[in-house]
Design an enzyme around this catalytic site. Structure first.
Site, PDB file in Angstrom:
ATOM      1  N   ASN A 197     -10.468  -3.158   1.642  1.00  0.00           N
ATOM      2  CA  ASN A 197      -9.862  -2.995   0.442  1.00  0.00           C
ATOM      3  C   ASN A 197     -11.642  -3.447  -0.317  1.00  0.00           C
ATOM      4  O   ASN A 197     -12.091  -2.335   0.346  1.00  0.00           O
ATOM      5  CB  ASN A 197      -9.310  -4.516   0.551  1.00  0.00           C
ATOM      6  CG  ASN A 197      -7.510  -4.485   0.690  1.00  0.00           C
ATOM      7  OD1 ASN A 197      -7.455  -3.637   0.804  1.00  0.00           O
ATOM      8  ND2 ASN A 197      -7.745  -5.948   0.874  1.00  0.00           N
ATOM      9  N   TYR A 219       0.196  -4.247  11.511  1.00  0.00           N
ATOM     10  CA  TYR A 219       0.047  -2.593  10.934  1.00  0.00           C
ATOM     11  C   TYR A 219       1.339  -2.182  12.361  1.00  0.00           C
ATOM     12  O   TYR A 219       1.815  -1.337  11.802  1.00  0.00           O
ATOM     13  CB  TYR A 219      -1.547  -2.629  10.840  1.00  0.00           C
ATOM     14  CG  TYR A 219      -1.776  -2.565   9.700  1.00  0.00           C
ATOM     15  CD1 TYR A 219      -2.057  -4.431   9.360  1.00  0.00           C
ATOM     16  CD2 TYR A 219      -2.431  -2.021   8.569  1.00  0.00           C
ATOM     17  CE1 TYR A 219      -2.684  -5.044   8.573  1.00  0.00           C
ATOM     18  CE2 TYR A 219      -2.759  -2.882   7.237  1.00  0.00           C
ATOM     19  CZ  TYR A 219      -2.416  -3.931   7.594  1.00  0.00           C
ATOM     20  OH  TYR A 219      -3.055  -4.443   6.492  1.00  0.00           O
ATOM     21  N   HIS A 278       1.130  -1.191  -0.355  1.00  0.00           N
ATOM     22  CA  HIS A 278      -0.013  -0.175   0.300  1.00  0.00           C
ATOM     23  C   HIS A 278       0.855   1.751  -0.100  1.00  0.00           C
ATOM     24  O   HIS A 278       0.548   2.149   0.598  1.00  0.00           O
ATOM     25  CB  HIS A 278      -0.846   0.261   1.295  1.00  0.00           C
ATOM     26  CG  HIS A 278      -1.723  -0.985   1.397  1.00  0.00           C
ATOM     27  ND1 HIS A 278      -3.228  -0.998   0.240  1.00  0.00           N
ATOM     28  CD2 HIS A 278      -1.725  -2.014   1.673  1.00  0.00           C
ATOM     29  CE1 HIS A 278      -3.846  -1.951   0.652  1.00  0.00           C
ATOM     30  NE2 HIS A 278      -2.892  -2.993   1.158  1.00  0.00           N
TER      31      HIS A 278
END
Ligand code: NDP
Length: 502
Positions: free
Chosen positions: A129, A339, A56
């Site tokens: 997404n 993350y 990303h």
């Protein structure tokens, strides 16, 4: 201090007399070490880039708001969802996955759809997404999957062999692969696409009753795609077209908006559901769990400092607020770790103090201290330990509901079975029309271009198991023997792997 200094200064505020000419011994040089202005300028320049996101990396973002439009208090006590009409500030970032920071926005790739809600109970991040499912369902496969989609280590090229080798050896990917090569595989831009939470999450109410929930942000602009040939032209003409489109739409005051639908299931319904409700390669068919509309999000302000607000924005699926929690979805569980971990690497231990990541509408008070770039914004000279009797912040005593899970520990292989082919087949046969199926065939065939014979064969078999007629057409389109593919579609997966090994 004024925001606009009347004269140029060093980073520490000292006035700079000359900024275009180095300090030298005579007009021909050499340059003197004592030109501290030059040294500071070069040293900062060399440190302008931070590590690129592994996935990303290329994205665009905007600020806006979310408004609740239905009463969902029987399902969740989340404060920001507590009454219709309540608005919460938010930030959204859209992205491609595999491309680097300069890659084309028009790549065939899922789009990231990451949302940050600045709630009064702290930041809630929903990191989804533009597709309702994902390629894999076990986080142990994630680095392998991404390696297969990004550049090879020997020559820095992307490689159809690696992509199709991984997908066909991991056929739980098929559902997402069908979406990727369908008309929704290259959204026209970031505004004309849906966003999905993809994973199943937990909502719980004041009574500690809990529910499983899936989020669908449906674009109010309508879904629009770029067809393969148009995308190729766009990638060359304007690699940043989707970023540009978002900025320009907001400048025209055409604020992009999405309507939030949720699907909600009780634990009792989940126990009897025909699909594993926590398997992120599956959707919950709408007929079985009808979606309900509960909110709307609007983006109405583009950041005017890309690095500050977009490059440094950091979203965590683990950023929950009371009323919302994780489900046992294994991929989600992996993301709860990775993350935050990757942001610590990219942005440092105090990335929550970067303005876009700060809890704008909640007071932050805890005993975490120091680290790179720490600023005293909370805690201050107060105690840095708990328990204390110095008036420091105390836990609320509110807890999430208890959920009972049973079973032994182990590494449980989840083989791909006939059930895994049902939903991609439904998408191909029931949702797509003839023209879309035709384009899908062309897209898959083009995507396989350049992959070696045995990998194309194994990939055709994967599609054959979804739909024999499509498998046959694809075999012909990619120069694979249809009879061989058909025969291999009937053998066990282990035999298929052996028959298509090097
Ligand atoms: P429905 O007929 O009720 O819904 C079909 C869904 O597919 C709609 O949400 C539609 O989105 C979406 N869609 C249309 N074209 C595409 C595409 N090329 N790629 C991805 N999604 C697309 O069907 P079911 O709920 O019974 O599901 C049938 C199949 O539809 C599933 O197997 C799945 O592949 C796909 N799907 C299902 C979703 C779900 O949550 N149930 C969500 C998205 C896809 P829109 O309404 O915006 O046009």
């Amino acid at each position: 201090m004024s925001k606009k200094p009347s004269h140029l200064t060093t980073a520490f505020g000292a006035p700079i007399g000359e900024d275009n000419t180095s300090l030298t011994l005579g007009p021909g040089g050499p340059v003197l070490m004592q030109d501290v202005v030059l040294l500071e300028k070069l040293a900062h320049f060399g440190r302008e880039r931070i590590p690129e996101r592994v996935v990303h990396a290329k994205g665009a973002g905007a600020f806006g708001w979310f408004e609740v439009t239905a009463d969902v208090t029987k399902y969740t006590c989340a404060d920001f969802l507590s009454k219709p009409g309540l608005r919460t500030e938010m930030f959204a970032r859209f992205s491609t996955v595999a491309g680097e920071r300069g890659a084309a926005d028009a790549d065939r790739d899922p789009r990231g759809f990451a949302l940050k809600f600045y709630t009064r109970d702290g930041n809630y991040d929903l990191v989804g997404n533009n597709t309702p499912v994902f390629f894999i369902r076990d986080p142990m496969k994630f680095p392998d999957f991404i390696h297969s989609q990004k550049r090879l280590t020997n020559n820095n090229l992307r490689c159809p062999n690696a992509q199709w080798d991984f997908w066909s050896l991991t056929p739980e990917c098929l559902h997402q692969v069908v979406i990727l090569f369908s008309d929704r595989g290259i959204p026209a831009n970031f505004r004309h696409m849906n966003g999905y939470g993809s994973h199943t999450y937990m909502w719980y109410n004041e009574k500690k009753e809990y529910f499983w929930v899936k989020y669908h942000f449906k674009t109010d602009q309508g879904n629009k795609a770029l067809f393969r040939e148009d995308a190729q032209v766009m990638a060359g003409k304007d690699p940043d077209h989707a970023t540009r489109d978002l900025y320009e739409a907001i400048a025209r005051k055409e604020y992009p908006a999405w309507t939030l639908e949720v699907q909600i299931m009780t634990p009792e319904q989940a126990a009897k559901f025909p699909y594993d409700p926590f398997d992120v390669t599956k959707v919950w068919p709408h007929k079985l769990v009808p979606p309900m509309t509960i909110g709307r999000m609007v983006l109405d302000r583009a950041p005017d400092n890309y690095f500050q607000d977009v490059e440094q924005s950091a979203f965590n699926p683990s950023s929950f607020v009371p009323g919302i929690g994780p489900s046992p979805d294994k991929m989600l569980q992996g993301r709860l770790f990775s993350y935050h971990d990757t942001h610590l690497h990219r942005l440092g231990s105090n990335y929550h103090l970067i303005p876009v990541n700060q809890a704008k509408n909640a007071r932050v008070d805890n005993y975490q201290r120091d680290g790179f770039h720490f600023r005293i914004e909370h805690g201050g000279a107060g105690p840095n330990y708990w328990p204390n009797s110095m008036g420091g912040p105390a836990p609320t005593g509110r807890h999430e509901p208890e959920v009972v899970y049973e079973g032994a520990t182990g590494r449980f292989v989840q083989p791909v079975t006939a059930v895994d082919y049902e939903q991609p087949a439904a998408l191909y046969n029931k949702v797509m029309n003839d023209e879309q199926r035709e384009r899908f065939l062309g897209n898959v065939a083009a995507g396989m271009n350049g992959a070696m014979d045995r990998i194309r064969l194994r990939s055709v078999v994967m599609f054959w198991k979804m739909d024999a007629a499509f498998g046959e057409k694809l075999a012909k389109a990619v120069n694979v023997d249809p009879q061989r593919a058909e025969a291999l579609s009937k053998v066990s997966f282990a035999e298929l792997v052996e028959a298509t090994a090097e």
